[in-house]
Design an enzyme around this catalytic site. Structure first.
Site, PDB file in Angstrom:
ATOM      1  N   GLU A   9       0.823  -1.223   0.000  1.00 11.26           N
ATOM      2  CA  GLU A   9       0.000   0.000   0.000  1.00 11.26           C
ATOM      3  C   GLU A   9       0.852   1.265   0.000  1.00 11.26           C
ATOM      4  O   GLU A   9       0.925   1.979   1.000  1.00 11.26           O
ATOM      5  CB  GLU A   9      -0.968  -0.027   1.187  1.00 11.26           C
ATOM      6  CG  GLU A   9      -1.943  -1.189   1.074  1.00 11.26           C
ATOM      7  CD  GLU A   9      -2.783  -1.403   2.332  1.00 11.26           C
ATOM      8  OE1 GLU A   9      -2.666  -0.615   3.275  1.00 11.26           O
ATOM      9  OE2 GLU A   9      -3.550  -2.378   2.351  1.00 11.26           O
ATOM     10  N   ASN A  39       2.467  -4.749  -3.236  1.00  9.81           N
ATOM     11  CA  ASN A  39       1.083  -5.184  -3.012  1.00  9.81           C
ATOM     12  C   ASN A  39       0.208  -3.964  -2.734  1.00  9.81           C
ATOM     13  O   ASN A  39       0.535  -3.136  -1.872  1.00  9.81           O
ATOM     14  CB  ASN A  39       1.060  -6.134  -1.800  1.00  9.81           C
ATOM     15  CG  ASN A  39      -0.244  -6.867  -1.650  1.00  9.81           C
ATOM     16  OD1 ASN A  39      -0.741  -7.456  -2.621  1.00  9.81           O
ATOM     17  ND2 ASN A  39      -0.806  -6.863  -0.455  1.00  9.81           N
ATOM     18  N   HIS A  94      -9.968  -6.349  -2.430  1.00 12.92           N
ATOM     19  CA  HIS A  94     -10.999  -6.291  -1.384  1.00 12.92           C
ATOM     20  C   HIS A  94     -12.218  -5.609  -2.001  1.00 12.92           C
ATOM     21  O   HIS A  94     -12.456  -4.412  -1.804  1.00 12.92           O
ATOM     22  CB  HIS A  94     -10.514  -5.490  -0.169  1.00 12.92           C
ATOM     23  CG  HIS A  94      -9.468  -6.206   0.627  1.00 12.92           C
ATOM     24  ND1 HIS A  94      -9.738  -7.358   1.326  1.00 12.92           N
ATOM     25  CD2 HIS A  94      -8.159  -5.936   0.825  1.00 12.92           C
ATOM     26  CE1 HIS A  94      -8.634  -7.765   1.936  1.00 12.92           C
ATOM     27  NE2 HIS A  94      -7.664  -6.924   1.637  1.00 12.92           N
ATOM     28  N   GLU A 130      -5.554 -10.731  -1.928  1.00 12.36           N
ATOM     29  CA  GLU A 130      -6.405 -10.599  -0.733  1.00 12.36           C
ATOM     30  C   GLU A 130      -7.889 -10.584  -1.108  1.00 12.36           C
ATOM     31  O   GLU A 130      -8.697  -9.892  -0.473  1.00 12.36           O
ATOM     32  CB  GLU A 130      -6.039  -9.307   0.015  1.00 12.36           C
ATOM     33  CG  GLU A 130      -4.579  -9.225   0.406  1.00 12.36           C
ATOM     34  CD  GLU A 130      -4.234  -7.986   1.223  1.00 12.36           C
ATOM     35  OE1 GLU A 130      -5.144  -7.341   1.769  1.00 12.36           O
ATOM     36  OE2 GLU A 130      -3.037  -7.669   1.308  1.00 12.36           O
ATOM     37  N   ASP A 147     -11.606 -10.733  -1.340  1.00  8.90           N
ATOM     38  CA  ASP A 147     -12.816 -11.089  -0.594  1.00  8.90           C
ATOM     39  C   ASP A 147     -13.933 -10.197  -1.105  1.00  8.90           C
ATOM     40  O   ASP A 147     -13.703  -9.103  -1.610  1.00  8.90           O
ATOM     41  CB  ASP A 147     -12.659 -11.037   0.935  1.00  8.90           C
ATOM     42  CG  ASP A 147     -12.046  -9.771   1.487  1.00  8.90           C
ATOM     43  OD1 ASP A 147     -12.123  -8.722   0.814  1.00  8.90           O
ATOM     44  OD2 ASP A 147     -11.501  -9.814   2.605  1.00  8.90           O
TER      45      ASP A 147
END
Ligand code: G3I
Length: 361
Positions: free
Chosen positions: A166, A207, A242, A272, A274
């Site tokens: 990030e 990432n 996400h 990641e 979801d």
């Protein structure tokens, strides 16, 4: 006196249970109710594709079903918090690899790969670092020691690292972090070079979110372009995915972005994924779960279709332990198994995509 004996016996019993659970092979006792549905892992077989999930150590110790489903369904784990700075480097001169070592042992016992998350982030930093008032040179020395020590410790055992996590804001500017303020944007180059020095064979990723086509992904693309043109040892970018937060829910845009990143010679890994159901179309929960399943299937398909995508990772697998539950309530049900470890429609959608892929359709 009696109480001390009782506490000592309890501690011994708990550590014995932990050792037994961590060293047992969950595949040997996979629950019968999954027999009718093939596992994601079995559909991958020996193909070079990572079907990955974030893991937490605690449920692995105390919830036997967690380890069973984990080892049955996935060939790669990504410790959710255990590799973070505050956990592996709790004091300036002290590293603690006990938890991560146990997770590595679990992976090895079950023939799984390990992806390391994450070496440099603005979050999950220990107090000694945040409150240390360090000079630029001191912080560079601290970060170099951290990156090299952690990567060297897991050389040959962690096949890929999220080296920096990030780094940009949504508008594409550099995120204001301890590292940026003290060192400047060079901290990114430095971290990649140190990680490469410590394990030249590990795959190194930046990432972040910015998976579709927008200002942030354009700026991430420019940053990747710069890193490549300066020969910084980077292998690819992790797409957090996400969905429902700041990530894209548009598979076509994600595919286009993966393509242009591939043209830079870089990999993309879904790290990641979801998909909380609250904002998905549908009136009933069943309709929302169907929309969730469709999107999981489409995103997996996007990765399988791209020559530079070999990892589809989710931020956990059971709604029982999702980080989103903690913030927004259980109804968000973002993962592919429910809280009782029953496979959801999303799992079935992924099974169908993988079956098609195996047939070469
Ligand atoms: O383990 C301690 C426990 O001992 C303590 O009593 C408790 C008190 O708050 O905290 C527990 O630690 C928490 C940890 O999760 C484990 O549950 C931390 O406070 C909490 O901050 C931490 O949150 C994690 C967050 O990153 C910050 O590190 C989430 O689980 C984790 O899912 C989340 O993951 C991030 C990725 O690293 C980067 N991308 C976004 C993603 C979601 O936010």
């Amino acid at each position: 006196m009696k109480r001390n004996w009782f506490l000592a016996a309890l501690a011994f019993f708990l550590s014995l249970t932990a050792v037994i659970l961590l060293s047992s092979n969950p595949l040997a006792s996979a629950p019968g109710k999954f027999a009718s549905s093939p596992s994601l892992r079995s559909l991958i077989g020996n193909r070079p594709f990572h079907i990955a999930t974030a893991v937490k150590e605690k449920p692995l110790l105390y919830d036997p079903m967690y380890g069973q489903v984990l080892a049955r369904e996935f060939n790669t784990i990504m410790p959710e918090n255990e590799f973070k700075f505050e956990n592996v480097h709790p004091e300036r001169d002290k590293y603690d690899f006990s938890t991560t070592d146990r997770l590595i042992t679990f992976a090895r016992t079950n023939g799984m790969h390990v992806r390391g998350h994450t070496l440099v982030w603005f979050h999950a930093l220990p107090r000694w670092l945040l409150e240390g008032n360090f000079s630029r040179d001191e912080l560079i020395a601290i970060l170099e020691d951290h990156v090299k020590t952690v990567v060297r410790h897991y050389r040959g055992q962690v096949y890929a690292w999220d080296v920096v996590n990030e780094v940009l804001n949504a508008d594409g500017s550099y995120r204001d972090t301890l590292w940026l303020r003290a060192i400047g944007p060079d901290y990114i180059d430095m971290a990649f070079r140190w990680a490469h020095e410590a394990d030249p064979k590990a795959l190194l990723f930046l990432n972040d979110y910015g998976e579709g086509l927008n200002a942030k992904s354009d700026n991430l693309y420019s940053l990747l372009h710069d890193l490549v043109s300066r020969s910084v040892p980077i292998n690819g970018i992790g797409f957090q995915m996400h969905v429902g937060f700041l990530s894209s829910d548009n598979p076509q845009e994600v595919a286009a972005n993966i393509k242009r990143i591939g043209d830079l010679g870089l990999e993309v890994a879904f790290t990641e994924t979801d998909i909380p159901i609250a904002k998905l179309p549908g009136k009933t929960k069943a309709e929302k779960l169907a929309a969730q399943a469709k999107l999981y299937g489409e995103l997996l398909q996007v990765c399988l279709d791209a020559p530079n995508c070999h990892t589809f990772g989710m931020w956990g697998f059971t709604d029982r332990y999702s980080w989103i539950k903690k913030f927004q309530g259980q109804d968000n049900a973002p993962l592919i198994f429910d809280a009782q470890y029953r496979p959801k429609p999303a799992h079935q959608a992924m099974v169908e995509v993988l079956q098609k892929w195996r047939r070469g359709d």
